[in-house]
Design a protein around this motif. Structure first.
Motif, PDB file in Angstrom:
ATOM      1  N   LEU A 105       0.835  -1.198   0.000  1.00 18.94           N
ATOM      2  CA  LEU A 105       0.000   0.000   0.000  1.00 18.94           C
ATOM      3  C   LEU A 105       0.866   1.243   0.000  1.00 18.94           C
ATOM      4  N   VAL A 106       1.893   1.213   0.864  1.00 17.46           N
ATOM      5  CA  VAL A 106       2.804   2.358   0.938  1.00 17.46           C
ATOM      6  C   VAL A 106       3.472   2.556  -0.414  1.00 17.46           C
ATOM      7  N   PHE A 107       3.844   1.445  -1.043  1.00 18.88           N
ATOM      8  CA  PHE A 107       4.500   1.545  -2.352  1.00 18.88           C
ATOM      9  C   PHE A 107       3.575   2.189  -3.373  1.00 18.88           C
ATOM     10  N   LEU A 108       2.302   1.755  -3.380  1.00 15.79           N
ATOM     11  CA  LEU A 108       1.360   2.297  -4.372  1.00 15.79           C
ATOM     12  C   LEU A 108       1.089   3.777  -4.114  1.00 15.79           C
ATOM     13  N   VAL A 109       1.031   4.151  -2.828  1.00 16.27           N
ATOM     14  CA  VAL A 109       0.871   5.576  -2.524  1.00 16.27           C
ATOM     15  C   VAL A 109       2.090   6.335  -3.038  1.00 16.27           C
ATOM     16  N   GLY A 110       3.239   5.681  -2.984  1.00 13.64           N
ATOM     17  CA  GLY A 110       4.461   6.285  -3.534  1.00 13.64           C
ATOM     18  C   GLY A 110       4.313   6.597  -5.011  1.00 13.64           C
ATOM     19  N   LEU A 111       3.594   5.739  -5.740  1.00  9.48           N
ATOM     20  CA  LEU A 111       3.352   5.998  -7.164  1.00  9.48           C
ATOM     21  C   LEU A 111       2.658   7.344  -7.334  1.00  9.48           C
ATOM     22  N   VAL A 112       1.676   7.587  -6.475  1.00 10.14           N
ATOM     23  CA  VAL A 112       0.944   8.853  -6.545  1.00 10.14           C
ATOM     24  C   VAL A 112       1.904  10.011  -6.304  1.00 10.14           C
TER      25      VAL A 112
END
Lengths: 496, 529
Positions: free
Chosen positions: B474-481
């Motif tokens: 989840l943290v990684f995907l938020v990083g995409l944002v």
């Protein structure tokens, strides 16, 4: 029952998907693209932004050296003018050339097209979407979640509205969204809010008056059933007049100014119909040349009488027995009467009866199916001129697929089970096949030189015939519905 | 006794019959849903016709002209335009077949010289239409693979494949023909799944003669077919002869003309650099960045660095010396690494050549090729994302991985579309994909399902929600944002026009971390087979 997380996810999915389809349609051409000197509706809207941005309010509806009313003069009510002003501000901030006074006529760059498209997209998402969501939640409260979600997607993915707003280029989503908001407010028993919203719709586009008899009849009928009917009616009247006063504020300083705006809004000189619209006047003009032996004012009066007579049954019914479901039918019936019989009707006006029909999707599936076919076929010549054949096919096909949604078992509603003198299913099937063949011929066959508009005329006749049958059917539907059942429905909403 | 046996026999027969009947009903209901979803996807594709097109559009138009106007022995020699034919012969034949219809639509499309950079509505409609029609094979392949699965799981695969943002972005906006090629891959996999190894092998050979980049999975196919099909010499010969005849049918004519060297040079342009202009998010992106960082650190420390210039990208030029500190990479090294990475799954397949193991091995092989391959395109991520979508219906673990990796790899395709008009399109495509896969994965694996006559789902009860994303993912995907917002907004505020490559580099480096993670996860899956 699905847990709330999935419900919210599904609603979000439907809204994002509906927005996505609008976005894709907006990639295509628009009315009057690269066709000087007059261009089309896109240029009209852009020009209004230019005028409202650079001239004082008092001159918006008046011919001045900066405002040539002969070139796309403002002919919509004040709310449209304010909306143009705010959108003009946004465009001015991002691309000043696109709304510069005088020099920006016919201004079309990829970036300005993108900005213009986004003004419609955001208006749609900001007004029509929440109204549709609210309506579905209120009216279909007792239905299963899957049906609810399906109804919402049908309302949001109705192809005619998408094509006109995001293809052809208009802001119907605002006036129809406000109307839809008013309808939802009536479902919540918030009649005052409904009156305000509907007055705003009227002030955004005068065409919303197609719905006015239904709103009037329902609210009047309901007030008459209250303890102090006169007071209730008076309250509503004050609200309506107040909303109008606020909208018209800048123009109320003199009678001349008001009359100036009014004369812009009622374009009597434009004739009883344009192009080939599927209404009574156009269809009958093949036999009776109305324009030759009737004066304009006589025709206007004739149209008024014919329209009033045709919506009378539906209005009387609502005054005598107001109910929410009956009100929705009345919205359809009155707007259809206007489309069929009133003065100066446009192909695009079919959007007005289409909206209430789409709201009744779970109540009367076949009615909606019939009217959506009528709307699409009747608008095909217009959309073809705009270069929107591909999105026409795509959105129409998408909607047909949506109507045959495989994951949902639809139980035939009472209305569908009741057999009438005409089977709507066969009617709409026949219409679909004939319309398809006709429009294919229109696309690929050269018309005989003696009758260059033969296809448009036949198309209009065909749709007109179907619309009359649908109108008769839905009037009967409205009258036949048992009032006790509906009143119960009304009480249930009240109790919540 | 006999009576009882008879009874048992009858009842098993009855059960089998019932089972067959249920399967058929499943397949029929599945087919109905395939048609429905394919229809919806096609509508979206139609609406995408006026969207941005890359030079690949002109590349394919030119190939139409080459195949239509030149004799076979000129196909791989022609240099009228820089966009020379560099796909294997079957693809050229495909273009040849299309050129007939193109000529009927508008003869200028297939004109070798006058048609150059032709952009009339006719050619746009025709070429876009050809991609849309060829996608029928994708629908067919997906349906054939999934048709015996329970309906709700079929739905998961169809939604993930037909509405894949990657396919929309690469095929229907950017312009390529990946959809039908992947369809052929899925067809081949579906035959292998049915136990029809010979046909599966032949179809895969055909695929390789359409696009040779799919050859990365060839070792997997080889090992699997050898161990699962070739139990005796006859079968081995049968398979060998059929595969060789497919290859001969494709390349034979050029062998005859003595052009095979020329054809192979076109197919394998090793002169290109290790990385593409926009680094595909793989191991080499990290390697490049490490090199740059070491270079700057060492220079700060005052260490004299031999090679002064650290070239940022390879691109079309054959400059191989791109690394300042770390060892130079040659095509040989990268190929060796790919094979090394693939080795565990080959061993596994050798030991356990079961058909249920094949799919994940194929996906793993393509992932390995993506991570370590030479001059990898970001589009190649489709080669493993689409098979993973099929694998997702087998286990919830893979489904979760699919959710993560598909999001990351589709995001990494964003730089393909750089015009403002398509920005919202790609963003919403990705958002729709995440919502749909999230909903279908959680609905498919958390609720009990019942097939009703109409094929409609009925939830009887919900178990507890499964966590589709762990916290770190989840943290990684938020990083995409964060990466996206930085690239769109803050980079301009911070650096104005300086360092224009930084946002792109950030995307590829950040995504490569996710890709490597997913590769390791797939490796663990493969090891646990």
């Amino acid at each position: 029952m699905a847990p709330p997380a999935y419900r919210n996810g599904m609603f979000l999915l439907i809204c994002v998907f509906a927005f996505f389809i609008r976005l894709l349609v907006s990639l295509h051409s628009y009315s009057g693209a690269q066709t000087p000197p007059h261009f089309g509706d896109y240029e009209a809207q852009r020009h209004w932004m230019e005028i409202t941005l650079h001239t004082p309010v008092q001159e918006w509806y008046v011919n001045t050296s900066h405002n040539d009313l002969g070139y796309w003069g403002l002919d919509y009510p004040p709310l449209t003018a304010y909306q143009s002003f705010f959108h003009g501000l946004a465009l001015n901030a991002l691309e000043p050339d696109s709304v510069a006074l005088h020099t920006s006529r016919g201004y079309e760059t990829p970036s300005s097209k993108l900005l213009m498209r986004w003004t419609v997209l955001t208006s749609d998402a900001g007004i029509f979407f929440p109204a549709a969501f609210g309506f579905v939640i209120v009216f279909y409260a007792g239905k299963k979640f899957e049906e609810l979600a399906w109804a919402l997607s049908v309302i949001l993915l109705q192809p005619a509205l998408i094509l006109i707003d995001h293809g052809h280029f208009q802001y119907n989503c605002i006036s129809l969204g406000l109307t839809l908001g008013a309808v939802a407010a009536i479902g919540l028993q918030k009649d005052y809010l409904a009156s305000v919203l509907f007055c705003l719709a009227l002030n955004h586009k005068q065409m919303s008056a197609y719905y006015a008899p239904a709103f009037f009849a329902y609210l009047f009928g309901k007030s008459m059933r209250r303890k102090r009917p006169v007071l209730e009616v008076a309250k509503l009247g004050v609200i309506v007049i107040g909303t109008f006063m606020i909208c018209w504020g800048p123009f109320l300083h003199s009678k001349k100014a008001v009359m100036g705006v009014l004369s812009r809004l009622v374009p009597l000189q434009r004739g009883i119909f344009e192009d080939y619209v599927a209404n009574f006047w156009c269809a009958s003009s093949l036999v009776i040349k109305w324009k030759q032996f009737c004066s304009t004012s006589l025709l206007a009066r004739l149209a008024l009488v014919a329209t009033s007579l045709s919506f009378l049954p539906s209005v009387v019914h609502q005054i005598r027995a107001p109910s929410y479901r009956g009100f929705l039918f009345a919205l359809f019936n009155t707007s259809l009467s206007f489309y069929l019989f009133s003065y100066q009707v446009h192909e695009k006006s079919i959007l007005l009866p289409l909206l209430p029909a789409s709201l009744l999707i779970l109540e009367d599936f076949m009615l909606y199916r019939g009217i959506v076919f009528c709307a699409m076929f009747s608008m095909f010549p217009l959309l073809r001129r705009d270069g929107l054949v591909v999105p026409f096919i795509a959105t129409f096909a998408l909607h047909l697929l949506l109507l045959r949604f495989p994951f949902l078992q639809r139980k035939p509603s009472d209305a569908m089970r009741r057999q009438h003198f005409l089977s709507l299913k066969h009617l709409s099937n026949a219409l679909f096949i004939m319309g398809l063949l006709l429009n294919l011929a229109y696309m690929f066959v050269k018309p005989p030189p003696r009758y260059p508009f033969i296809f448009e005329a036949v198309n209009a006749m065909l749709v007109f015939g179907c619309l009359v049958l649908l109108g008769v059917y839905s009037n009967l539907q409205q009258l036949a519905a048992s009032s006790s059942n509906q009143n119960m429905n009304l009480d249930k909403v009240k109790a919540q | 006794m006999a009576f009882v046996a008879n009874e048992v026999c009858v009842s098993t027969m009855k059960r089998r019959k019932q089972h067959d009947f249920a399967m058929e009903k499943n397949a029929a209901a599945g087919l109905r849903e395939v048609v429905w979803m394919a229809g919806v996807a096609t509508c979206i594709k139609l609406l995408l016709i006026p969207a941005y097109r890359s030079t690949d559009f002109e590349v394919h138009r030119h190939w139409l002209a080459i195949t239509a106007s030149l004799p076979l022995n000129q196909w791989y020699l022609d240099e009228t335009s820089p966009w020379t034919l560099d796909y294997p012969p079957f693809f050229a034949w495909f273009e040849y077949a299309l050129s007939f219809f193109a000529c009927l639509t508008d003869p200028l499309i297939v004109n070798l010289t006058l048609g150059l950079n032709y952009e009339a509505p006719s050619v746009v409609l025709f070429q876009r239409g050809s991609v849309i029609c060829s996608d029928l094979l994708l629908f067919l392949g997906a349906w054939r693979f999934c048709r015996s699965h329970p309906l709700h799981l079929q739905r998961l695969a169809y939604l993930a494949i037909f509405f894949s943002p990657g396919l929309f972005i690469v095929d229907h906006i950017h312009f390529q023909y990946n959809g039908f090629l992947l369809g052929i891959l899925l067809l081949s996999l579906s035959y292998l799944k049915d136990g029809d190894d010979l046909v599966g092998g032949i179809v895969f050979a055909i695929l390789l003669c359409f696009k040779h980049l799919f050859a990365i999975a060839a070792p997997v196919y080889f090992v699997y077919l050898l161990r699962h099909y070739c139990h005796d010499l006859m079968k081995f010969l049968k398979l060998g002869v059929s595969v060789i005849s497919v290859v001969l049918a494709a390349f034979g004519p050029f062998l005859y003309y003595g052009q095979i060297g020329q054809v192979l040079r076109r197919l394998f342009p090793f002169g290109r650099g290790l990385c593409h202009a926009y680094w595909a998010p793989n191991f080499w992106a990290l390697y490049n960045v490490l090199d740059k960082m070491l270079f700057y650190v060492l220079r700060k420390l005052g260490v004299h660095v031999m090679k002064e210039k650290a070239v940022m990208t390879g691109g079309l030029v054959g400059d191989l010396k791109v690394h300042a500190i770390l060892p130079q990479i040659t095509p040989g090294i990268s190929m060796l690494l790919v094979l090394l990475a693939m080795f565990p799954c080959l061993v596994k397949l050798w030991k356990k050549p079961r058909k249920e193991n094949l799919l994940i091995c194929v996906a793993y092989a393509y992932t390995s090729g993506y991570i370590f391959g030479w001059h990898v395109h970001e589009k190649a991520s489709l080669h493993f994302v689409i098979p993973l979508a099929l694998a997702a219906i087998n286990s919830v673990e893979i489904a979760k991985e699919f959710f993560f990796i598909s999001t990351v790899s589709y995001y990494s395709l964003f730089p393909l579309l750089f015009e403002p008009r398509e920005y919202a399109v790609k963003l919403i495509l990705l958002i729709l994909h995440t919502i749909v896969t999230w909903l279908t994965i959680s609905l498919s694996f958390t609720s009990r399902w019942k097939n009703t006559k109409s094929g409609m789902f009925q939830e009887n009860s919900y178990k507890e929600e499964i966590p589709i994303l762990s916290l770190k993912k989840l943290v990684f995907l938020v990083g995409l944002v964060v990466v996206e917002v930085y690239g769109q907004l803050f980079h301009h505020l911070l650096f104005k026009e300086k360092l224009p490559f930084l946002p792109l580099m950030l995307i590829s480096v950040y995504c490569s971390i996710g890709m490597l993670y997913s590769w390791i996860k797939q490796l663990i899956f493969v090891m646990s087979l």
